[in-house]
Design a protein around this motif. Structure first.
Motif, PDB file in Angstrom:
ATOM      1  N   ARG A 234       0.878  -1.168  -0.124  1.00  0.00           N
ATOM      2  CA  ARG A 234       0.038   0.015  -0.017  1.00  0.00           C
ATOM      3  C   ARG A 234       0.922   1.353   0.047  1.00  0.00           C
ATOM      4  O   ARG A 234       0.214   2.301   0.086  1.00  0.00           O
ATOM      5  N   PHE A 235       2.054   1.340  -0.373  1.00  0.00           N
ATOM      6  CA  PHE A 235       2.817   2.328  -0.484  1.00  0.00           C
ATOM      7  C   PHE A 235       2.522   3.090  -1.942  1.00  0.00           C
ATOM      8  O   PHE A 235       2.416   4.232  -1.636  1.00  0.00           O
ATOM      9  N   PHE A 236       2.034   2.650  -2.825  1.00  0.00           N
ATOM     10  CA  PHE A 236       1.380   3.070  -3.922  1.00  0.00           C
ATOM     11  C   PHE A 236       2.296   4.004  -4.451  1.00  0.00           C
ATOM     12  O   PHE A 236       2.148   5.116  -5.502  1.00  0.00           O
ATOM     13  N   MET A 237       3.883   3.696  -4.652  1.00  0.00           N
ATOM     14  CA  MET A 237       4.910   4.370  -5.302  1.00  0.00           C
ATOM     15  C   MET A 237       4.726   4.483  -6.873  1.00  0.00           C
ATOM     16  O   MET A 237       4.797   5.414  -7.239  1.00  0.00           O
ATOM     17  N   THR A 238       4.432   3.285  -7.511  1.00  0.00           N
ATOM     18  CA  THR A 238       4.288   3.100  -8.851  1.00  0.00           C
ATOM     19  C   THR A 238       3.226   3.869  -9.382  1.00  0.00           C
ATOM     20  O   THR A 238       3.008   4.660 -10.136  1.00  0.00           O
ATOM     21  N   LEU A 239       1.854   3.461  -8.623  1.00  0.00           N
ATOM     22  CA  LEU A 239       0.678   3.980  -9.031  1.00  0.00           C
ATOM     23  C   LEU A 239       0.534   5.514  -8.744  1.00  0.00           C
ATOM     24  O   LEU A 239       0.060   6.394  -9.465  1.00  0.00           O
ATOM     25  N   GLY A 240       1.268   5.961  -7.617  1.00  0.00           N
ATOM     26  CA  GLY A 240       1.201   7.239  -7.474  1.00  0.00           C
ATOM     27  C   GLY A 240       2.039   8.162  -8.131  1.00  0.00           C
ATOM     28  O   GLY A 240       1.913   9.344  -8.723  1.00  0.00           O
ATOM     29  N   ASN A 241       3.099   7.551  -8.761  1.00  0.00           N
ATOM     30  CA  ASN A 241       3.864   8.231 -10.016  1.00  0.00           C
ATOM     31  C   ASN A 241       3.073   8.408 -10.982  1.00  0.00           C
ATOM     32  O   ASN A 241       3.099   9.552 -11.757  1.00  0.00           O
ATOM     33  N   VAL A 269      -4.414   4.236 -14.484  1.00  0.00           N
ATOM     34  CA  VAL A 269      -4.854   3.306 -13.376  1.00  0.00           C
ATOM     35  C   VAL A 269      -6.288   3.234 -13.223  1.00  0.00           C
ATOM     36  O   VAL A 269      -6.963   4.239 -13.024  1.00  0.00           O
ATOM     37  N   VAL A 270      -6.844   1.795 -13.359  1.00  0.00           N
ATOM     38  CA  VAL A 270      -8.492   1.899 -13.469  1.00  0.00           C
ATOM     39  C   VAL A 270      -8.918   1.083 -12.188  1.00  0.00           C
ATOM     40  O   VAL A 270      -8.062   0.048 -12.015  1.00  0.00           O
ATOM     41  N   TRP A 271      -9.835   1.702 -11.530  1.00  0.00           N
ATOM     42  CA  TRP A 271     -10.194   0.982 -10.367  1.00  0.00           C
ATOM     43  C   TRP A 271     -11.505   0.214 -10.331  1.00  0.00           C
ATOM     44  O   TRP A 271     -12.439   0.886 -11.164  1.00  0.00           O
ATOM     45  N   THR A 272     -11.652  -1.072 -10.557  1.00  0.00           N
ATOM     46  CA  THR A 272     -12.827  -1.767 -10.407  1.00  0.00           C
ATOM     47  C   THR A 272     -13.437  -2.281  -9.123  1.00  0.00           C
ATOM     48  O   THR A 272     -12.367  -2.265  -8.132  1.00  0.00           O
ATOM     49  N   GLU A 273     -14.433  -2.808  -9.047  1.00  0.00           N
ATOM     50  CA  GLU A 273     -15.025  -3.247  -7.745  1.00  0.00           C
ATOM     51  C   GLU A 273     -14.181  -4.379  -7.419  1.00  0.00           C
ATOM     52  O   GLU A 273     -13.854  -4.635  -5.885  1.00  0.00           O
ATOM     53  N   GLN A 275     -10.575  -5.179  -8.490  1.00  0.00           N
ATOM     54  CA  GLN A 275      -9.193  -5.055  -8.478  1.00  0.00           C
ATOM     55  C   GLN A 275      -8.752  -3.792  -9.237  1.00  0.00           C
ATOM     56  O   GLN A 275      -9.457  -3.205 -10.027  1.00  0.00           O
ATOM     57  N   ARG A 276      -7.693  -3.253  -8.704  1.00  0.00           N
ATOM     58  CA  ARG A 276      -7.136  -2.004  -9.577  1.00  0.00           C
ATOM     59  C   ARG A 276      -6.347  -2.876 -10.604  1.00  0.00           C
ATOM     60  O   ARG A 276      -6.018  -3.898 -10.634  1.00  0.00           O
ATOM     61  N   GLU A 277      -6.283  -1.889 -11.941  1.00  0.00           N
ATOM     62  CA  GLU A 277      -5.710  -2.418 -13.231  1.00  0.00           C
ATOM     63  C   GLU A 277      -4.701  -1.543 -13.807  1.00  0.00           C
ATOM     64  O   GLU A 277      -5.315  -0.155 -13.882  1.00  0.00           O
ATOM     65  N   LEU A 278      -3.720  -1.763 -14.053  1.00  0.00           N
ATOM     66  CA  LEU A 278      -2.872  -0.874 -14.679  1.00  0.00           C
ATOM     67  C   LEU A 278      -3.220  -1.225 -16.542  1.00  0.00           C
ATOM     68  O   LEU A 278      -3.060  -1.997 -17.044  1.00  0.00           O
ATOM     69  N   ARG A 279      -3.482   0.029 -17.241  1.00  0.00           N
ATOM     70  CA  ARG A 279      -3.644  -0.006 -18.531  1.00  0.00           C
ATOM     71  C   ARG A 279      -2.572   0.844 -19.213  1.00  0.00           C
ATOM     72  O   ARG A 279      -2.360   2.080 -18.967  1.00  0.00           O
TER      73      ARG A 279
END
Length: 309
Positions: A234-241, A269-273, A275-279
Motif C-alpha cells: 500500500r505504498f502506491f509508489m508506482t501508481l502514485g507516480n 490506473v483503473v479502479w474496479t470493484e 481489483q485495480r488494473e494498470l492500462r
C-alpha cells in the motif's frame, strides 16, 4: 524528517483511507541510507534493475548484470555498479544525456531467494565501467509475487543489434509479453523530478502466472497492455507516480535467451470493484537480443500463484 510521500502517493493513500497510517509507516521504513541488511543483499546480486528518465520525460527500465559483487555499497549512502554499459540501452542513454544529478531508481532483486530491496537516488558518476548513485530513499519490499529462478550460466556472446519497434510492436514482442511471468516498471513523480526527498524515479516489480499481462488491440491499430495490481504494501509508489506523471517504461526479460524488451507507454490506473488494473498504451518498443548475459533456470511460481491443494 520530510514527508516521504509525494502528492500522487498521498492521493492514493487518501482514496484507500490510509493517510495517517502510511505517514507513520513511511517515516519508519523509508530512509536516506541503506541499512546493513540491504547492503548485504545488494553486494551479492547477479543483476540490478534500473529506472531512468529521458529528456522528454519518458521513463525507461533496464537490467544490468555482472558476477556477484558487481554491485557494491562503499558506505550506507553510496552504491556503485561496475559493469560494461551497453550503448543501445535506453535507460543508460537517458542517464548519459541528463548527466550528474539525474534521478535513478534501483531495485535489487534476488530471484532464487525472492529477496528484494529498493533504492532511489541521484547519479553521482557515470563512465564506461559503471555508475555511482547517491541514496535519496532506501526501503524494503516483501517477497510476494516473485517467481524464483536460479542463475545457471554466463554467456559472453556480445549483444546483437537492437531492433526499434513502433507502437504496434511486432509478433515476437507480443509473443514475449503474452508468455511473461515477470515485468518491471519504471515511473517518475514528474517529467522533471525536483530535489525533494519524495520526488524522483522508481523501478518496481510485477509478477503473475504466465499470461497475467493481457494484450488488447486498439481500434487505431495500437496495443494496450493490462496488468492487474495485486494487493501489496500500500505504498502506491508506482501508481502514485503514474497518477502524477502517466508515463511508464516496461522491461520484459526473456530469462532463457537473455533478450530484453523495453516498452514505452502512457499509463492509466483503473479502479474496479474487484481489483485495480494498470492500462498501458504502448508508444514505442526496443528489443535487445542477448543483452542479459545470465541464463536462468525455469521459474518456480510464487506461492500466491500455486494451485490450491
Amino acid at each position: 524528517m520530510d514527508m516521504p510521500w509525494h502528492s500522487g502517493e498521498q492521493a492514493l493513500h487518501a482514496r484507500t483511507g490510509s493517510v495517517e497510517r502510511m505517514a507513520e509507516i513511511g517515516r519508519q521504513v523509508i530512509r536516506d541510507y541503506m541499512p546493513d541488511q540491504h547492503r548485504e543483499l545488494f553486494n551479492k546480486l547477479p543483476t540490478m534493475l534500473l529506472g531512468a528518465l529521458d529528456a522528454s520525460g519518458q521513463p525507461w527500465a533496464t537490467m544490468l548484470a555482472g558476477p556477484p559483487g558487481f554491485v557494491a555499497t562503499p558506505d550506507a549512502r553510496t552504491m556503485t555498479v561496475s559493469t560494461a554499459l551497453d550503448g543501445q540501452d535506453p535507460a543508460l542513454a537517458a542517464l548519459r544525456a541528463l548527466g550528474v544529478g539525474a534521478p535513478v531508481g534501483l531495485l535489487g532483486l534476488e530471484p532464487h531467494t525472492r529477496r528484494r530491496n529498493r533504492m532511489n537516488g541521484r547519479l553521482r558518476a557515470l563512465s564506461g565501467e559503471g555508475l555511482t548513485v547517491e541514496v535519496v530513499q532506501s526501503f524494503g519490499n516483501c517477497p510476494k509475487y516473485i517467481q524464483a529462478r536460479d542463475p545457471l550460466a554466463w554467456d559472453d556472446t556480445p549483444p546483437a543489434l537492437a531492433h526499434a519497434l513502433g507502437a504496434s510492436l511486432d509478433a515476437a514482442a507480443l509473443t514475449r509479453i503474452a508468455a511473461a511471468d515477470t515485468v518491471f516498471i519504471a515511473s517518475a513523480s514528474a517529467p522533471v523530478p525536483g530535489d525533494g526527498r519524495a520526488d524522483g524515479v522508481d523501478v518496481s516489480h510485477r509478477g503473475g502466472p504466465p499470461g497475467f499481462v493481457r494484450i488488447h488491440r486498439r481500434l487505431d491499430g495500437g496495443v494496450e497492455l493490462r496488468i492487474p495490481d495485486f494487493p501489496g504494501n500500500r505504498f502506491f509508489m508506482t501508481l502514485g507516480n503514474l497518477l502524477s506523471h502517466p508515463s511508464a517504461g516496461l522491461l520484459i526479460p526473456d530469462y532463457a535467451n537473455g533478450e530484453l524488451l523495453h516498452v514505452a507507454a502512457q499509463a492509466e490506473v483503473v479502479w474496479t470493484e474487484a481489483q485495480r488494473e494498470l492500462r498501458l498504451r504502448v508508444t514505442a518498443g526496443l528489443r535487445r537480443p542477448g543483452a542479459l548475459p545470465w541464463r536462468w533456470s525455469e521459474a518456480r511460481l510464487a506461492p500466491q500463484f500455486e494451485p490450491a491443494a
